[in-house]
Design a protein around this motif. Sequence first.
Motif, PDB file in Angstrom:
ATOM      1  N   GLY A  49      -3.687  -7.291  -4.110  1.00  0.00           N
ATOM      2  CA  GLY A  49      -4.777  -7.286  -3.143  1.00  0.00           C
ATOM      3  C   GLY A  49      -4.600  -6.271  -2.020  1.00  0.00           C
ATOM      4  O   GLY A  49      -5.155  -6.448  -0.940  1.00  0.00           O
ATOM      5  N   TRP A  50      -3.849  -5.213  -2.277  1.00  0.00           N
ATOM      6  CA  TRP A  50      -3.637  -4.195  -1.249  1.00  0.00           C
ATOM      7  C   TRP A  50      -4.952  -3.532  -0.867  1.00  0.00           C
ATOM      8  O   TRP A  50      -5.915  -3.518  -1.631  1.00  0.00           O
ATOM      9  CB  TRP A  50      -2.649  -3.147  -1.737  1.00  0.00           C
ATOM     10  CG  TRP A  50      -1.239  -3.663  -1.885  1.00  0.00           C
ATOM     11  CD1 TRP A  50      -0.546  -4.449  -1.019  1.00  0.00           C
ATOM     12  CD2 TRP A  50      -0.358  -3.420  -2.977  1.00  0.00           C
ATOM     13  NE1 TRP A  50       0.715  -4.700  -1.492  1.00  0.00           N
ATOM     14  CE2 TRP A  50       0.859  -4.071  -2.696  1.00  0.00           C
ATOM     15  CE3 TRP A  50      -0.471  -2.701  -4.172  1.00  0.00           C
ATOM     16  CZ2 TRP A  50       1.948  -4.036  -3.553  1.00  0.00           C
ATOM     17  CZ3 TRP A  50       0.617  -2.657  -5.021  1.00  0.00           C
ATOM     18  CH2 TRP A  50       1.811  -3.325  -4.707  1.00  0.00           C
ATOM     19  N   PHE A  51      -4.981  -2.923   0.288  1.00  0.00           N
ATOM     20  CA  PHE A  51      -6.175  -2.266   0.822  1.00  0.00           C
ATOM     21  C   PHE A  51      -6.613  -1.086  -0.056  1.00  0.00           C
ATOM     22  O   PHE A  51      -7.799  -0.899  -0.323  1.00  0.00           O
ATOM     23  CB  PHE A  51      -5.865  -1.796   2.250  1.00  0.00           C
ATOM     24  CG  PHE A  51      -6.999  -1.061   2.908  1.00  0.00           C
ATOM     25  CD1 PHE A  51      -8.163  -1.721   3.246  1.00  0.00           C
ATOM     26  CD2 PHE A  51      -6.897   0.292   3.176  1.00  0.00           C
ATOM     27  CE1 PHE A  51      -9.210  -1.048   3.847  1.00  0.00           C
ATOM     28  CE2 PHE A  51      -7.934   0.970   3.776  1.00  0.00           C
ATOM     29  CZ  PHE A  51      -9.092   0.304   4.107  1.00  0.00           C
ATOM     30  N   TRP A  52      -5.651  -0.272  -0.481  1.00  0.00           N
ATOM     31  CA  TRP A  52      -5.962   0.919  -1.271  1.00  0.00           C
ATOM     32  C   TRP A  52      -4.795   1.205  -2.205  1.00  0.00           C
ATOM     33  O   TRP A  52      -3.628   1.151  -1.797  1.00  0.00           O
ATOM     34  CB  TRP A  52      -6.176   2.123  -0.349  1.00  0.00           C
ATOM     35  CG  TRP A  52      -6.846   3.294  -0.990  1.00  0.00           C
ATOM     36  CD1 TRP A  52      -8.191   3.554  -0.991  1.00  0.00           C
ATOM     37  CD2 TRP A  52      -6.241   4.369  -1.717  1.00  0.00           C
ATOM     38  NE1 TRP A  52      -8.443   4.721  -1.679  1.00  0.00           N
ATOM     39  CE2 TRP A  52      -7.262   5.240  -2.129  1.00  0.00           C
ATOM     40  CE3 TRP A  52      -4.933   4.677  -2.057  1.00  0.00           C
ATOM     41  CZ2 TRP A  52      -7.014   6.398  -2.870  1.00  0.00           C
ATOM     42  CZ3 TRP A  52      -4.676   5.826  -2.796  1.00  0.00           C
ATOM     43  CH2 TRP A  52      -5.721   6.675  -3.191  1.00  0.00           C
ATOM     44  N   ILE A 116       3.205   2.967   1.210  1.00  0.00           N
ATOM     45  CA  ILE A 116       4.321   3.388   0.377  1.00  0.00           C
ATOM     46  C   ILE A 116       3.786   4.435  -0.586  1.00  0.00           C
ATOM     47  O   ILE A 116       2.679   4.291  -1.128  1.00  0.00           O
ATOM     48  CB  ILE A 116       4.977   2.203  -0.377  1.00  0.00           C
ATOM     49  CG1 ILE A 116       6.218   2.682  -1.150  1.00  0.00           C
ATOM     50  CG2 ILE A 116       3.993   1.495  -1.274  1.00  0.00           C
ATOM     51  CD1 ILE A 116       7.070   1.538  -1.710  1.00  0.00           C
ATOM     52  N   VAL A 117       4.548   5.517  -0.745  1.00  0.00           N
ATOM     53  CA  VAL A 117       4.162   6.573  -1.676  1.00  0.00           C
ATOM     54  C   VAL A 117       5.345   6.834  -2.602  1.00  0.00           C
ATOM     55  O   VAL A 117       6.470   7.068  -2.137  1.00  0.00           O
ATOM     56  CB  VAL A 117       3.753   7.867  -0.948  1.00  0.00           C
ATOM     57  CG1 VAL A 117       3.387   8.948  -1.963  1.00  0.00           C
ATOM     58  CG2 VAL A 117       2.585   7.602  -0.014  1.00  0.00           C
ATOM     59  N   VAL A 118       5.073   6.792  -3.909  1.00  0.00           N
ATOM     60  CA  VAL A 118       6.099   6.954  -4.927  1.00  0.00           C
ATOM     61  C   VAL A 118       5.794   8.215  -5.735  1.00  0.00           C
ATOM     62  O   VAL A 118       4.735   8.304  -6.362  1.00  0.00           O
ATOM     63  CB  VAL A 118       6.129   5.736  -5.875  1.00  0.00           C
ATOM     64  CG1 VAL A 118       7.219   5.896  -6.922  1.00  0.00           C
ATOM     65  CG2 VAL A 118       6.304   4.443  -5.083  1.00  0.00           C
ATOM     66  N   TYR A 137       0.596  -4.268   8.947  1.00  0.00           N
ATOM     67  CA  TYR A 137       1.810  -3.524   9.269  1.00  0.00           C
ATOM     68  C   TYR A 137       2.995  -4.046   8.456  1.00  0.00           C
ATOM     69  O   TYR A 137       3.063  -5.231   8.140  1.00  0.00           O
ATOM     70  CB  TYR A 137       2.156  -3.643  10.762  1.00  0.00           C
ATOM     71  CG  TYR A 137       1.170  -2.935  11.663  1.00  0.00           C
ATOM     72  CD1 TYR A 137       1.140  -1.548  11.747  1.00  0.00           C
ATOM     73  CD2 TYR A 137       0.266  -3.663  12.430  1.00  0.00           C
ATOM     74  CE1 TYR A 137       0.235  -0.895  12.570  1.00  0.00           C
ATOM     75  CE2 TYR A 137      -0.641  -3.025  13.264  1.00  0.00           C
ATOM     76  CZ  TYR A 137      -0.656  -1.637  13.325  1.00  0.00           C
ATOM     77  OH  TYR A 137      -1.545  -1.001  14.131  1.00  0.00           O
ATOM     78  N   ASP A 138       3.910  -3.125   8.128  1.00  0.00           N
ATOM     79  CA  ASP A 138       5.197  -3.463   7.512  1.00  0.00           C
ATOM     80  C   ASP A 138       5.043  -4.273   6.221  1.00  0.00           C
ATOM     81  O   ASP A 138       5.752  -5.247   5.992  1.00  0.00           O
ATOM     82  CB  ASP A 138       6.059  -4.231   8.534  1.00  0.00           C
ATOM     83  CG  ASP A 138       7.537  -4.138   8.207  1.00  0.00           C
ATOM     84  OD1 ASP A 138       7.949  -3.213   7.487  1.00  0.00           O
ATOM     85  OD2 ASP A 138       8.289  -5.010   8.680  1.00  0.00           O
ATOM     86  N   SER A 139       4.131  -3.841   5.357  1.00  0.00           N
ATOM     87  CA  SER A 139       3.861  -4.570   4.118  1.00  0.00           C
ATOM     88  C   SER A 139       4.836  -4.262   2.990  1.00  0.00           C
ATOM     89  O   SER A 139       4.947  -5.044   2.056  1.00  0.00           O
ATOM     90  CB  SER A 139       2.452  -4.261   3.613  1.00  0.00           C
ATOM     91  OG  SER A 139       1.503  -4.866   4.425  1.00  0.00           O
TER      92      SER A 139
END
Length: 158
Positions: A49-52, A116-118, A137-139
């Motif tokens: 359910g993340w924002f994007w 987070i970017v992978v 914040y801090d997810s």
Amino acid sequence: MAEDLTIATGNKKEQYEHLIPQIAALTEGEPDLIANLANTVAALKEQFGWFWVGFYLVKDNELVLGPFQGPVACTRIRKGRGVCGASWEKAQTLIVPDVEKFPGHIACSSLSKSEIVVPIIRNNEVIAVLDVDSDVYDSFDETDKLYLERVVASVSFI
């Protein structure tokens, strides 16, 4: 090919452990990159359910928007710009607890709070990045890093 997704409950690790085989089933035997990226993004978004959630693909020395779920997004990102461009440049996963504190953050949406970017690396070269934003914040933490790196390693890039 599986076409249904079973949403798991439990802690974050348990959710990833349940989801990763489902992503493998969705993408196994499918040679089309866009189809695999789209299903991967959909599975991640539906489970957490993340924002994007989306992919940016390296094309002509830029990151170009690929399959995603969430609000409209930045279409092109230069190497070194924002969290995605920095992850591409450094060829490493970046966890940002507060995007407003990240130097050069690109605000595609003011609702994004953490990210987070992978990077996806093939033949020692970053070919794409998986970008995940939260409106909290801090997810993201080391558990997300570990499992999202496993997810991108398993997605078929032709």
